[in-house]
Every structure is written in structure tokens, then in C-alpha cells.
Enzyme design. Structure first.
Site, PDB file in Angstrom:
ATOM      1  N   ASP A  98      32.126  34.514  34.837  1.00 60.54           N
ATOM      2  CA  ASP A  98      31.120  34.102  35.821  1.00 60.54           C
ATOM      3  C   ASP A  98      30.811  35.214  36.816  1.00 60.54           C
ATOM      4  O   ASP A  98      29.668  35.421  37.173  1.00 60.54           O
ATOM      5  CB  ASP A  98      31.568  32.812  36.550  1.00 60.54           C
ATOM      6  CG  ASP A  98      32.972  32.887  37.119  1.00 60.54           C
ATOM      7  OD1 ASP A  98      33.690  33.867  36.839  1.00 60.54           O
ATOM      8  OD2 ASP A  98      33.360  31.959  37.846  1.00 60.54           O
ATOM      9  N   ASP A 101      34.105  40.647  40.918  1.00 61.59           N
ATOM     10  CA  ASP A 101      34.181  40.759  42.375  1.00 61.59           C
ATOM     11  C   ASP A 101      34.946  42.052  42.699  1.00 61.59           C
ATOM     12  O   ASP A 101      34.352  43.135  42.698  1.00 61.59           O
ATOM     13  CB  ASP A 101      34.887  39.475  42.862  1.00 61.59           C
ATOM     14  CG  ASP A 101      34.945  39.311  44.360  1.00 61.59           C
ATOM     15  OD1 ASP A 101      34.422  40.170  45.087  1.00 61.59           O
ATOM     16  OD2 ASP A 101      35.535  38.326  44.828  1.00 61.59           O
ATOM     17  N   GLY A 103      36.950  43.319  40.692  1.00 60.50           N
ATOM     18  CA  GLY A 103      37.054  43.956  39.374  1.00 60.50           C
ATOM     19  C   GLY A 103      38.442  43.862  38.777  1.00 60.50           C
ATOM     20  O   GLY A 103      38.656  44.208  37.616  1.00 60.50           O
ATOM     21  N   THR A 105      40.447  41.345  37.815  1.00 61.10           N
ATOM     22  CA  THR A 105      40.648  40.455  36.665  1.00 61.10           C
ATOM     23  C   THR A 105      40.131  41.107  35.381  1.00 61.10           C
ATOM     24  O   THR A 105      40.854  41.221  34.383  1.00 61.10           O
ATOM     25  CB  THR A 105      39.910  39.120  36.893  1.00 61.10           C
ATOM     26  OG1 THR A 105      40.331  38.564  38.133  1.00 61.10           O
ATOM     27  CG2 THR A 105      40.181  38.136  35.774  1.00 61.10           C
ATOM     28  N   LEU A 106      38.904  41.551  35.410  1.00 59.15           N
ATOM     29  CA  LEU A 106      38.309  42.104  34.189  1.00 59.15           C
ATOM     30  C   LEU A 106      38.911  43.458  33.817  1.00 59.15           C
ATOM     31  O   LEU A 106      39.022  43.777  32.639  1.00 59.15           O
ATOM     32  CB  LEU A 106      36.790  42.204  34.344  1.00 59.15           C
ATOM     33  CG  LEU A 106      36.090  40.861  34.152  1.00 59.15           C
ATOM     34  CD1 LEU A 106      34.632  40.931  34.569  1.00 59.15           C
ATOM     35  CD2 LEU A 106      36.187  40.419  32.691  1.00 59.15           C
ATOM     36  N   ASP A 157      33.630  28.148  42.112  1.00 63.13           N
ATOM     37  CA  ASP A 157      34.099  27.000  42.897  1.00 63.13           C
ATOM     38  C   ASP A 157      34.361  27.330  44.354  1.00 63.13           C
ATOM     39  O   ASP A 157      34.520  28.496  44.730  1.00 63.13           O
ATOM     40  CB  ASP A 157      35.389  26.460  42.298  1.00 63.13           C
ATOM     41  CG  ASP A 157      36.567  27.399  42.529  1.00 63.13           C
ATOM     42  OD1 ASP A 157      36.482  28.566  42.093  1.00 63.13           O
ATOM     43  OD2 ASP A 157      37.548  26.980  43.168  1.00 63.13           O
TER      44      ASP A 157
HETATM   45  C1  PRP Z   1      37.370  34.251  39.697  1.00 64.13           C
HETATM   46  C2  PRP Z   1      36.339  34.615  38.643  1.00 64.13           C
HETATM   47  C3  PRP Z   1      36.915  35.844  38.037  1.00 64.13           C
HETATM   48  C4  PRP Z   1      37.629  36.509  39.186  1.00 64.13           C
HETATM   49  C5  PRP Z   1      36.794  37.615  39.736  1.00 64.13           C
HETATM   50  O1  PRP Z   1      38.374  33.535  39.067  1.00 64.13           O
HETATM   51  O2  PRP Z   1      36.166  33.597  37.697  1.00 64.13           O
HETATM   52  O3  PRP Z   1      37.849  35.537  37.038  1.00 64.13           O
HETATM   53  O4  PRP Z   1      37.827  35.497  40.187  1.00 64.13           O
HETATM   54  O5  PRP Z   1      37.462  38.264  40.762  1.00 64.13           O
HETATM   55  P1  PRP Z   1      37.945  39.774  40.732  1.00 64.13           P
HETATM   56  O6  PRP Z   1      36.834  40.623  40.199  1.00 64.13           O
HETATM   57  O7  PRP Z   1      38.209  40.046  42.189  1.00 64.13           O
HETATM   58  O8  PRP Z   1      39.187  39.851  39.914  1.00 64.13           O
HETATM   59  P2  PRP Z   1      39.479  32.660  39.805  1.00 64.13           P
HETATM   60  O9  PRP Z   1      40.767  33.414  39.772  1.00 64.13           O
HETATM   61  O10 PRP Z   1      38.978  32.231  41.133  1.00 64.13           O
HETATM   62  O11 PRP Z   1      39.669  31.426  38.822  1.00 64.13           O
HETATM   63  P3  PRP Z   1      38.580  30.385  38.256  1.00 64.13           P
HETATM   64  O12 PRP Z   1      37.796  31.095  37.194  1.00 64.13           O
HETATM   65  O13 PRP Z   1      39.400  29.281  37.697  1.00 64.13           O
HETATM   66  O14 PRP Z   1      37.714  29.960  39.421  1.00 64.13           O
END
Ligand code: PRP
Length: 174
Positions: A98, A101, A103, A105-106, A157
Site C-alpha cells: 500500500d 514510507d 522504506g 519494510t520494503l 489504517d
Molecule cells: C505499513 C505499510 C508498509 C509499511 C511502510 O505497514 O503497509 O508495510 O508500514 O512503512 P515503511 O516504509 O516505513 O517500512 P504496517 O506495519 O503499519 O502494517 P499493516 O500493513 O498491517 O498496516
């Protein structure tokens, strides 16, 4: 504290843009097959819309990577809580998210999946907040670049709510 949600990207604009992204993906992988890897929970709404609009065969699988805590700040740490069900060796993989942010996680997930030797690996995100980046992460397909505001809808969310909104909204706290 009360809050309200202001429309940032209307529903039709989101759906039109996802159609364009689906067309671009279908063209890029024309004649082949692709595995869409959704990152739970946020990717679900975007992934299903994208998959339905693509004109080539797709398979889907999911991973869960959670940053700790809830509310409006992410902590910068990522925990893998669910892995893929299948091998991706030799498979054309597109990670679907989705939002990118910070970066983190990815960045972590692409590194992990590349070690499994897919035929190719690309990243497709609905939203990008480039101002927030802490680690290098350039998505290959980006729906919309957005400013650093707290957004909800299309899987995003606010304390687990509003994921199902069909538009992208900005949370205003009063
Ligand atoms: C959110 C989103 C990404 C991540 C992006 O997930 O879905 O996975 O944060 O953030 P980053 O670029 O700073 O890593 P979240 O951990 O909130 O879980 P969710 O998908 O269940 O909402």
C-alpha cells in the site's frame, strides 16, 4: 481528542490509476506469468484490485511484516510474522504494497526475497511518501507520490480502522 478524515485522492482517481498500473504490469510481463506478493495487512485492497484489472495470468501469495506499535508513528523495526507458502525460485515476482514510507519494510523484504533467486523482482506501491525515506528504496511502479500526512483508506489504517475506505483520506486530529 476528535478526528476527521479529509479526502486526498478521490475513489475514481485511485481506481483509474490502478487500471494504468495494471496495464503497465500486464505489458511488462506479457506472454509470461507473475506472482503478486502482498504484504499483509495493508496490501490486500490494492492487490485484489490490481490483480483483477491485469490482463495476464497472475498468482498471489502473502507475507506479513509488522512494524511494532500502533498509532501514527512507526518504530523503524520490522518483524516477519508470516512467510510465503511457496518457492519463488525462477518466478517473476512483484511485491505489492500500500505504501512506502521510511522504506524499511520494503528494503528488508526485497533483500530477503532476492536471496531466494526469483527470475525477477519488482516493487509496486500504491502510495509513496518520498520525504519520509530513511533507507534507499525506489519502487518500480508507483501510484501516487503524496506529502508527509497520515493517510487512511485502500488498506491504510488508523489503529486498524478505515482500511476499507475506497478513497485515500488524510486524518486530521483536533
Ligand atoms: C505499513 C505499510 C508498509 C509499511 C511502510 O505497514 O503497509 O508495510 O508500514 O512503512 P515503511 O516504509 O516505513 O517500512 P504496517 O506495519 O503499519 O502494517 P499493516 O500493513 O498491517 O498496516
Amino acid at each position: 481528542m476528535s478526528m476527521s478524515i479529509e479526502v486526498l485522492i478521490p475513489e475514481q482517481d485511485v481506481r483509474d490509476r490502478i487500471q494504468e498500473m495494471a496495464d503497465a504490469l500486464s505489458e511488462k510481463y506479457a506472454g509470461g506469468e507473475v506472482l503478486l506478493v502482498g504484504i499483509l495487512n495493508g496490501s490486500v485492497f490494492f492487490l485484489t484490485e490490481l490483480a483483477q484489472k491485469m490482463s495476464i495470468p497472475v498468482e498471489i501469495d502473502f507475507m506479513a511484516a509488522s512494524s511494532y506499535g500502533s498509532g501514527m508513528e512507526s518504530s523503524g523495526r520490522v518483524l516477519i510474522t508470516k512467510d510465503l507458502e511457496r518457492s519463488i525460485k525462477g518466478v517473476h515476482v512483484v511485491i505489492v504494497e500500500d505504501i512506502v514510507d521510511t522504506g524499511q519494510t520494503l528494503h528488508l523484504l526485497t533483500e530477503m526475497l532476492l536471496e531466494r533467486h526469483p527470475a525477477s523482482l519488482e516493487v509496486c506501491v500504491l502510495l509513496d511518501k518520498p520525504e519520509r525515506r530513511k533507507v534507499c528504496m525506489d519502487a518500480d511502479f508507483i501510484g501516487f507520490e503524496i506529502p508527509d500526512a497520515f493517510v487512511v483508506g485502500w488498506g491504510l489504517d488508523y489503529d486498524q480502522k478505515y482500511r476499507d475506505l475506497p478513497y485515500i483520506g488524510v486524518v486530521r486530529e483536533q
